[in-house]
Design a protein around this motif. Structure first.
Motif, PDB file in Angstrom:
ATOM      1  N   LEU A  78       0.855  -1.167   0.000  1.00  0.00           N
ATOM      2  CA  LEU A  78       0.000   0.000   0.000  1.00  0.00           C
ATOM      3  C   LEU A  78       0.899   1.227   0.000  1.00  0.00           C
ATOM      4  N   LYS A  79       0.828   2.020  -1.050  1.00  0.00           N
ATOM      5  CA  LYS A  79       1.731   3.159  -1.212  1.00  0.00           C
ATOM      6  C   LYS A  79       3.185   2.717  -1.074  1.00  0.00           C
ATOM      7  N   GLU A  80       3.472   1.554  -1.699  1.00  0.00           N
ATOM      8  CA  GLU A  80       4.827   0.964  -1.726  1.00  0.00           C
ATOM      9  C   GLU A  80       5.293   0.436  -0.374  1.00  0.00           C
ATOM     10  N   GLN A  81       4.406   0.433   0.624  1.00  0.00           N
ATOM     11  CA  GLN A  81       4.752  -0.121   1.938  1.00  0.00           C
ATOM     12  C   GLN A  81       4.101  -1.495   2.095  1.00  0.00           C
ATOM     13  N   PRO A  82       4.864  -2.511   2.565  1.00  0.00           N
ATOM     14  CA  PRO A  82       4.305  -3.862   2.714  1.00  0.00           C
ATOM     15  C   PRO A  82       3.121  -3.883   3.688  1.00  0.00           C
ATOM     16  N   VAL A  83       2.141  -4.697   3.355  1.00  0.00           N
ATOM     17  CA  VAL A  83       0.968  -4.897   4.214  1.00  0.00           C
ATOM     18  C   VAL A  83       0.907  -6.373   4.586  1.00  0.00           C
ATOM     19  N   ASN A  84       0.813  -6.646   5.865  1.00  0.00           N
ATOM     20  CA  ASN A  84       0.753  -8.022   6.357  1.00  0.00           C
ATOM     21  C   ASN A  84      -0.674  -8.549   6.284  1.00  0.00           C
ATOM     22  N   LEU A  85      -0.913  -9.549   5.462  1.00  0.00           N
ATOM     23  CA  LEU A  85      -2.235 -10.160   5.369  1.00  0.00           C
ATOM     24  C   LEU A  85      -2.147 -11.653   5.634  1.00  0.00           C
ATOM     25  N   THR A  86      -3.176 -12.181   6.279  1.00  0.00           N
ATOM     26  CA  THR A  86      -3.266 -13.628   6.430  1.00  0.00           C
ATOM     27  C   THR A  86      -3.620 -14.237   5.074  1.00  0.00           C
ATOM     28  N   SER A  87      -3.551 -15.546   4.957  1.00  0.00           N
ATOM     29  CA  SER A  87      -3.844 -16.203   3.677  1.00  0.00           C
ATOM     30  C   SER A  87      -5.289 -15.957   3.246  1.00  0.00           C
ATOM     31  N   ARG A  88      -6.222 -15.942   4.205  1.00  0.00           N
ATOM     32  CA  ARG A  88      -7.628 -15.689   3.866  1.00  0.00           C
ATOM     33  C   ARG A  88      -7.829 -14.235   3.456  1.00  0.00           C
ATOM     34  N   GLU A  89      -7.191 -13.315   4.137  1.00  0.00           N
ATOM     35  CA  GLU A  89      -7.288 -11.901   3.776  1.00  0.00           C
ATOM     36  C   GLU A  89      -6.709 -11.660   2.387  1.00  0.00           C
ATOM     37  N   PHE A  90      -5.596 -12.334   2.092  1.00  0.00           N
ATOM     38  CA  PHE A  90      -4.975 -12.209   0.778  1.00  0.00           C
ATOM     39  C   PHE A  90      -5.922 -12.730  -0.308  1.00  0.00           C
ATOM     40  N   ALA A  91      -6.528 -13.890  -0.059  1.00  0.00           N
ATOM     41  CA  ALA A  91      -7.456 -14.478  -1.028  1.00  0.00           C
ATOM     42  C   ALA A  91      -8.658 -13.565  -1.254  1.00  0.00           C
ATOM     43  N   LEU A  92      -9.122 -12.940  -0.185  1.00  0.00           N
ATOM     44  CA  LEU A  92     -10.256 -12.026  -0.287  1.00  0.00           C
ATOM     45  C   LEU A  92      -9.884 -10.793  -1.108  1.00  0.00           C
ATOM     46  N   LEU A  93      -8.720 -10.229  -0.829  1.00  0.00           N
ATOM     47  CA  LEU A  93      -8.276  -9.063  -1.590  1.00  0.00           C
ATOM     48  C   LEU A  93      -8.058  -9.418  -3.063  1.00  0.00           C
ATOM     49  N   GLU A  94      -7.529 -10.609  -3.319  1.00  0.00           N
ATOM     50  CA  GLU A  94      -7.287 -11.036  -4.704  1.00  0.00           C
ATOM     51  C   GLU A  94      -8.581 -11.041  -5.512  1.00  0.00           C
TER      52      GLU A  94
END
Length: 219
Positions: free
Chosen positions: A143-159
């Motif tokens: 986010l704005k070139e800064q890493p964001v820590n997401l769980t696997s489910r959060e990542f799948a949801l964002l995808e």
């Protein structure tokens, strides 16, 4: 691979659905613009076979509407309008291919296979929307070139949202993709809250829109 047929002629629609299903494709057939809109709001398709003369609207207008909303799936126009001008107009509006009626089913299959090959070679592995960047291979989010820590489910949801930016996704569709077979959609509210906290706070403005009783939209 999923194929949506938008064709109002019953005999032709049934013929296409049966033929493509026998070729091991997952096929849905609808006969109106309204049904096509509803179907695409609930399900992702790899290829759409689109007739232009529909009982409740024009297929070209429907295609233009899809492209304006960010819909980028492959569209094959299948129409009796077969002049050069018709083909140029369809391709300019956003069709990926154009096959005039009458047609050979084997030729239709070849067009579908070509579109699927093209889709697989250009499929994005890095998607950017506003200030959010998701790397599907590296499994990272910035986010704005800064890493964001997401769980696997959060990542799948964002995808799911990043691949469908601007489209309204129903609660049932999202939940089935993240938690297959689990009817309870309350989990979705929990994970949407977490995702919003991690992304919208850093962005300083809303990233997701809630459509009460319907679902969510990445804006």
């Amino acid at each position: 691979m999923k194929i949506l047929i938008v064709e109002d002629q019953q005999r032709l629609g049934q013929f296409l659905k049966q033929g493509l299903s026998e070729c091991a494709y997952t096929v849905c057939w609808v006969g109106t613009c309204r049904e096509a809109r509803d179907e695409l709001a609930d399900t992702n398709y790899d290829v759409i076979i689109l007739d232009l003369s529909l009982p409740d609207g024009d297929g070209l207008q429907l295609l233009a509407e899809w492209r304006r909303s960010g819909f980028n799936e492959a569209v094959l126009i299948l129409s009796a309008r077969d002049t050069v001008e018709d083909r140029i107009k369809g391709l300019d509006i956003g069709a990926d291919d154009y096959l005039p009626k009458p047609f050979s089913f084997d030729e239709l299959l070849a067009h579908v296979r070509s579109l699927l090959r093209r889709q697989s070679t250009v499929k994005q592995t890095v998607i950017t929307h506003r200030c959010v960047r998701i790397d599907l291979l590296g499994h990272t989010v910035k986010l704005k070139e800064q890493p964001v820590n997401l769980t696997s489910r959060e990542f799948a949801l964002l995808e799911i949202f990043m691949q469908n930016a601007g489209r309204t996704l129903t609660r049932s569709y999202i939940s089935e993709r993240i938690w297959p077979g689990l009817a309870d959609t309350n989990l979705l509210d929990v994970y949407m809250s977490r995702l919003r906290n991690k992304l919208e706070a850093g962005l300083g403005e809303p990233l997701f829109k809630t459509l009460r009783g319907v679902g969510y939209q990445l804006v």
